[in-house]
Scaffold this motif. Structure first.
Motif, short mmCIF file in Angstrom:
data_model
loop_
_atom_site.label_atom_id
_atom_site.label_comp_id
_atom_site.label_asym_id
_atom_site.label_seq_id
_atom_site.Cartn_x
_atom_site.Cartn_y
_atom_site.Cartn_z
N MET A 43 0.90 -1.13 0.12
CA MET A 43 -0.02 -0.09 -0.10
C MET A 43 0.80 1.17 -0.03
N LYS A 44 0.93 1.96 -1.06
CA LYS A 44 1.73 3.13 -1.47
C LYS A 44 2.03 3.99 -0.27
N ASN A 45 0.61 4.56 0.08
CA ASN A 45 0.68 5.61 0.93
C ASN A 45 0.46 5.24 2.59
N LEU A 46 0.57 4.07 2.78
CA LEU A 46 0.67 3.64 4.11
C LEU A 46 2.18 3.30 4.73
N LYS A 47 2.35 4.36 5.51
CA LYS A 47 3.82 3.99 6.30
C LYS A 47 4.13 3.04 7.12
N SER A 48 3.08 2.67 8.14
CA SER A 48 3.26 1.64 9.04
C SER A 48 1.83 1.31 9.67
N VAL A 49 1.95 0.10 10.22
CA VAL A 49 0.85 -0.55 10.90
C VAL A 49 1.37 -1.22 12.21
N GLU A 50 0.99 -0.76 13.24
CA GLU A 50 1.38 -1.46 14.43
C GLU A 50 0.39 -2.10 15.34
N ALA A 75 -6.99 15.95 -5.22
CA ALA A 75 -5.87 14.75 -5.36
C ALA A 75 -5.85 14.18 -6.75
N LYS A 76 -6.97 14.36 -7.37
CA LYS A 76 -7.12 13.80 -8.73
C LYS A 76 -6.26 14.70 -9.69
N ILE A 77 -6.28 16.00 -9.18
CA ILE A 77 -5.43 16.82 -10.41
C ILE A 77 -4.02 16.76 -10.42
N PHE A 78 -3.67 16.06 -9.15
CA PHE A 78 -2.16 15.64 -9.04
C PHE A 78 -1.99 14.32 -9.11
N GLY A 79 -2.71 13.63 -9.80
CA GLY A 79 -2.89 12.06 -10.21
C GLY A 79 -2.67 11.26 -9.02
N ARG A 80 -3.44 11.57 -7.97
CA ARG A 80 -3.60 10.66 -6.66
C ARG A 80 -5.04 10.35 -6.38
N ALA A 81 -5.80 10.20 -7.37
CA ALA A 81 -7.16 9.75 -7.27
C ALA A 81 -7.36 8.42 -6.30
N PRO A 82 -8.17 8.49 -5.50
CA PRO A 82 -8.28 7.18 -4.40
C PRO A 82 -8.51 6.00 -5.30
N GLU A 83 -9.23 6.21 -6.40
CA GLU A 83 -9.62 4.91 -7.06
C GLU A 83 -8.21 4.25 -7.91
N GLN A 84 -7.58 5.30 -8.22
CA GLN A 84 -6.23 4.71 -8.82
C GLN A 84 -5.29 4.10 -7.67
N GLU A 85 -5.46 4.79 -6.57
CA GLU A 85 -4.43 4.42 -5.70
C GLU A 85 -4.74 3.01 -5.02
N VAL A 86 -5.86 2.75 -4.84
CA VAL A 86 -6.29 1.25 -4.45
C VAL A 86 -6.12 0.41 -5.36
N GLU A 87 -6.55 0.69 -6.80
CA GLU A 87 -6.26 -0.21 -7.94
C GLU A 87 -4.77 -0.55 -8.03
N GLU A 88 -3.80 0.43 -7.85
CA GLU A 88 -2.41 0.20 -7.96
C GLU A 88 -2.03 -0.54 -6.63
N ASP A 89 -2.39 -0.28 -5.50
CA ASP A 89 -2.14 -1.19 -4.41
C ASP A 89 -2.50 -2.67 -4.51
N LEU A 90 -3.58 -3.22 -5.22
CA LEU A 90 -4.03 -4.38 -5.41
C LEU A 90 -2.89 -5.07 -6.38
N ARG A 91 -2.77 -4.16 -7.45
CA ARG A 91 -1.82 -4.67 -8.47
C ARG A 91 -0.46 -5.17 -7.93
N LYS A 92 -0.15 -4.25 -7.06
CA LYS A 92 1.33 -4.72 -6.30
C LYS A 92 0.95 -5.93 -5.19
N PHE A 93 -0.11 -6.15 -4.57
CA PHE A 93 -0.46 -7.03 -3.90
C PHE A 93 -0.49 -8.33 -4.47
#
Length: 348
Positions: free
Chosen positions: A204-211, A292-310
């Motif tokens: 998950m790109k925007n997640l720094k840590s989970v404790e 955020a979408k203007i700067f290429g950080r649309a939530p839909e794109q973020e989640v889709e990219e995270d799933l591709r990485k998974f």
């Protein structure tokens, strides 16, 4: 002792009754720091305690003033920040401020215009953050400007929220994202990896840590606007082994959110259908998500990219990107990943 108790009771009655006749009440400021700690034990918070319409007019004039300064003196602004002379950009930002200010002043209930100001404030904060990278940047001046814009952003958001509430309907600032992907691994393996929440920042790109702090409680830290961090505690609300995980943030979170992930065996033994549903309220609401979408950080794109990485991580054991390659994009799948997927599809 009895006399002290009676005196204390008289003080409590006086405080509850408020100022009597002939007494003047202290003027209220638009934003005041609450005198007590929230019942859930959080730190003191800012509560609105002013006339939203009057404050909106003040913000309108402030917007026009800032806009005129940017339009008439872009060179002075560039020198103050220590950046290159972006005359056209500064003038456009000034015109935006003037248009927003006129909209606020000419509308009887300008909640939408105030939300537009919040969006403009976020853009300004991002621009200030980028200004730090300038060779001639003046960090002290940029820091001062960031503090000022940040304070105005908070006031804009509070005033806009109060006007939206007084209009009879609270602004719905919830963002909901639903994404599905097919992964060529069994459900139990995917579930086991995801259930160890400390693995989530790996893809998950925007997640720094989970404790993990308790059996079903964890503390999350994510990247926020303008390089800031947002934190919250979350709890797992449902947990069905190898099938389903659901979670939600606890009270006092910087960003209220909830989500779930479902693992369903695909027909014909062709892997697992992974369905993710995330719902959250960003600090600037739907407007913030739009910016955020203007700067290429649309939530839909973020989640889709995270799933591709998974998917990459579970199928190949690593996340493959073309980052750093001359002809590559900063973040994308590579030919090696594509070959792996083609082989897995052919073999199935």
């Amino acid at each position: 002792m009895d006399r002290q108790i009676e005196t204390r009771q008289e003080q409590v009655v006086t405080e509850r009754a408020g100022p009597g006749e002939g007494e003047q009440q202290e003027p209220r400021s638009p934003l005041r720091l609450a005198d007590s700690v929230h019942r859930n034990g959080q730190e003191p918070w800012l509560t609105y305690n002013g006339d939203a319409e009057q404050d909106a007019r003040g913000l309108g004039w402030l917007s026009i003033g800032f806009g005129l300064a940017a339009v008439m003196g872009p060179h002075s602004l560039a020198r103050f920040l220590g950046t290159r002379n972006h005359g056209i950009l500064f003038r456009l930002m000034g015109l935006r401020e003037i248009a927003t200010g006129i909209g606020i002043l000419t509308q009887p209930r300008p909640a939408k215009w105030l939300w537009a100001r919040v969006g403009g404030d976020i853009i300004d904060l991002i621009a200030l953050r980028k200004a730090f990278n300038s060779e001639r940047a003046k960090p002290a001046n940029i820091a001062i400007a960031t503090i000022i814009v940040g304070g105005i952003t908070a006031l804009d958001a509070r005033c806009a929220k109060e006007l939206s509430r007084s209009n009879g309907a609270e602004t719905d600032n919830t963002v909901k994202v639903i994404k599905t992907i097919l992964i060529n691994r069994p459900p139990e393996e995917l579930y086991r990896y995801w259930r160890d929440l400390q693995n989530l920042p790996r893809f998950m790109k925007n997640l720094k840590s989970v404790e993990v702090t308790a059996l079903k409680i964890s503390r999350w830290t994510a990247k926020g606007p303008a390089g800031a961090s947002v934190k919250w505690d979350a709890e797992i609300t449902q947990d069905r082994s190898n099938e389903y995980i659901a979670w939600r943030s606890l009270e006092g979170a910087d960003v209220e959110n909830s989500g779930s992930v479902r693992f369903e065996a695909a027909p014909g033994g062709r892997g697992t259908i992974v369905s993710v549903e995330i719902e959250y309220s960003p600090p600037a609401g739907v407007l913030g998500a739009t910016v955020a979408k203007i700067f290429g950080r649309a939530p839909e794109q973020e989640v889709e990219e995270d799933l591709r990485k998974f998917k990459q991580l579970m199928e190949t054991g690593e996340i493959i990107t073309t980052e750093g390659q001359p002809a590559g994009r900063s973040s994308s799948t590579s030919w090696k990943y594509d070959q792996t997927i083609r082989r897995s599809i052919a073999s199935s």
